[in-house]
Write a protein that holds these residues in place. Structure first.
Motif, short mmCIF file in Angstrom:
data_model
loop_
_atom_site.label_atom_id
_atom_site.label_comp_id
_atom_site.label_asym_id
_atom_site.label_seq_id
_atom_site.Cartn_x
_atom_site.Cartn_y
_atom_site.Cartn_z
N GLY A 1 109.92 19.64 -37.39
CA GLY A 1 108.89 19.96 -38.36
C GLY A 1 107.51 19.76 -37.78
O GLY A 1 107.32 19.73 -36.55
N LEU A 2 106.54 19.59 -38.66
CA LEU A 2 105.15 19.46 -38.26
C LEU A 2 104.64 18.06 -38.59
O LEU A 2 104.89 17.54 -39.67
CB LEU A 2 104.29 20.50 -38.99
N LEU A 3 103.94 17.47 -37.65
CA LEU A 3 103.24 16.21 -37.85
C LEU A 3 101.78 16.45 -37.50
O LEU A 3 101.48 16.87 -36.38
CB LEU A 3 103.82 15.10 -36.96
N ASP A 4 100.90 16.25 -38.45
CA ASP A 4 99.48 16.56 -38.26
C ASP A 4 99.28 18.00 -37.80
O ASP A 4 98.40 18.29 -37.00
CB ASP A 4 98.86 15.60 -37.24
N GLY A 5 100.13 18.89 -38.32
CA GLY A 5 100.04 20.30 -37.99
C GLY A 5 100.61 20.69 -36.64
O GLY A 5 100.60 21.88 -36.29
N LYS A 6 101.14 19.74 -35.89
CA LYS A 6 101.68 20.02 -34.55
C LYS A 6 103.20 20.08 -34.60
O LYS A 6 103.84 19.24 -35.25
CB LYS A 6 101.24 18.93 -33.57
N PRO A 7 103.80 21.04 -33.90
CA PRO A 7 105.26 21.16 -33.90
C PRO A 7 105.90 19.99 -33.15
O PRO A 7 105.44 19.59 -32.08
CB PRO A 7 105.53 22.47 -33.17
N HIS A 8 106.97 19.45 -33.72
CA HIS A 8 107.70 18.35 -33.10
C HIS A 8 109.19 18.72 -33.03
O HIS A 8 109.75 19.27 -33.99
CB HIS A 8 107.51 17.06 -33.88
N PHE A 9 109.80 18.40 -31.89
CA PHE A 9 111.17 18.80 -31.61
C PHE A 9 111.99 17.61 -31.12
O PHE A 9 111.46 16.58 -30.71
CB PHE A 9 111.20 19.88 -30.51
N ALA A 10 113.31 17.79 -31.18
CA ALA A 10 114.26 16.88 -30.54
C ALA A 10 115.20 17.73 -29.70
O ALA A 10 115.44 18.90 -30.02
CB ALA A 10 115.04 16.07 -31.56
N ALA A 11 115.72 17.17 -28.63
CA ALA A 11 116.58 17.91 -27.70
C ALA A 11 118.04 17.51 -27.90
O ALA A 11 118.39 16.33 -27.79
CB ALA A 11 116.16 17.65 -26.26
N ALA A 12 118.88 18.49 -28.20
CA ALA A 12 120.32 18.28 -28.29
C ALA A 12 120.92 18.56 -26.92
O ALA A 12 120.85 19.70 -26.42
CB ALA A 12 120.93 19.19 -29.35
N ILE A 13 121.50 17.56 -26.31
CA ILE A 13 122.03 17.69 -24.95
C ILE A 13 123.55 17.85 -25.02
O ILE A 13 124.24 16.96 -25.54
CB ILE A 13 121.66 16.46 -24.10
N PRO A 14 124.09 18.96 -24.54
CA PRO A 14 125.54 19.17 -24.61
C PRO A 14 126.30 18.03 -23.95
O PRO A 14 125.94 17.55 -22.87
CB PRO A 14 125.73 20.49 -23.84
N GLY A 15 127.37 17.60 -24.61
CA GLY A 15 128.22 16.56 -24.05
C GLY A 15 127.80 15.14 -24.37
O GLY A 15 128.57 14.20 -24.14
N LEU A 16 126.58 14.95 -24.88
CA LEU A 16 126.11 13.61 -25.20
C LEU A 16 126.75 13.16 -26.52
O LEU A 16 126.68 13.87 -27.51
CB LEU A 16 124.59 13.58 -25.31
#
Length: 289
Positions: free
Chosen positions: A68-83
């Motif tokens: 989503g957005l925090l202070d209007g900036k896009p924020h992401f998380a990385a899904a790593i296969p096999g983890l």
């Protein structure tokens, strides 16, 4: 007193999840940030904040989830296969959560739950085919039967019974010495919250209750529960313990709960940590009178 893992400032911006052009735009935004994680654990700064880095630091094999957005900036998380995560909550997690600011814990809860769901739901429950991420990481789609799968949340009731100005609390096997908390259990299909509360208290402690009242809820990201806190009135104070579930159960007064919450070493129990909704539940009940 807000329950733990709530109050995140994250704008989930659901409209972007459905719009391929908008999603491409936020992925290409130079301000976009990636959540720093150690496996599934948060990396916490000295001032209790989550740490973020550039999308360029995402592993090549990772799939990006738009948080989503925090202070209007896009924020992401990385899904790593096999983890994969281990069962339950990691033993070192309490120390990390103690350091996290409450609102930061809320953002982490969303990220951890959806990442854990992807790690455990790679295949279609309808036909068995491997699924692919869609909706910016907030779903998985089967390429064969077109079944859509979405992150699940398991409902859990967590509750105290009250009788004659005292609350029923229990402790599980292998808990830290002196630690007691509210009783808890998963809701079963075909149950209301009130019915689940009554069943769980009777199953674990042999106490019949009625007049269940809802207090508050919180997400619990280990892996993804919704904890619904309640108080119920007990018919009597006779405890018949299910030793498969509980090591001990006791009745405790409001005054002693207040001492426990304040960290009094001479209190008859060690209170749940501040980020657990059991802490919120006991605090609110103790302050009712």
């Amino acid at each position: 007193m807000a329950p733990g893992f709530t109050g995140s400032p994250l704008d989930r911006a659901d409209h972007i999840r459905h719009d391929a052009e908008a999603l491409a735009a936020v992925r290409g935004d130079w301000r976009a940030r990636l959540l720093r994680l150690d496996g599934f654990d948060p990396v916490v700064s000295d001032d209790g904040r989550l740490e973020w880095t550039s999308l360029a630091d995402a592993p090549d094999e990772a799939e990006l989830i738009f948080l989503g957005l925090l202070d209007g900036k896009p924020h992401f998380a990385a899904a790593i296969p096999g983890l994969r995560t281990g069962p339950g909550r990691p033993p070192h997690m309490f120390a990390l959560l103690d350091r996290l600011r409450p609102e930061e814990a809320g953002t982490y809860a969303a990220a951890r739950s959806v990442l854990d769901w992807h790690s455990r739901h790679q295949f279609c429950a309808n036909c068995g085919e491997q699924t692919a991420m869609f909706r910016a990481g907030w779903g998985r789609l089967c390429p064969i039967c077109s079944t859509e799968h979405f992150p699940r949340t398991d409902p859990v009731v967590i509750m105290i019974a009250e009788h004659d100005g005292r609350a029923l609390v229990g402790r599980g096997p292998n808990w830290p010495p002196g630690r007691f908390s509210a009783l808890a259990g998963f809701m079963e299909p075909g149950e209301s919250i009130e019915e689940a509360v009554a069943r769980e208290i009777f199953e674990e402690a042999g106490v019949h209750v009625s007049n269940v009242r809802y207090v508050a809820s919180q997400p619990w990201p280990f892996p993804s529960q919704l904890m619904m806190a309640c108080v119920a009135e007990a018919e009597d104070d006779v405890i018949t313990l299910d030793t498969r579930e509980l090591q001990e159960a006791i009745w405790i007064s409001r005054a002693d709960i207040k001492r426990s919450l304040a960290g009094d070493p001479d209190a008859p129990m060690v209170a749940p940590p501040h980020f657990a909704i059991a802490h919120t539940l006991l605090t609110r009940w103790a302050n009712e009178a």
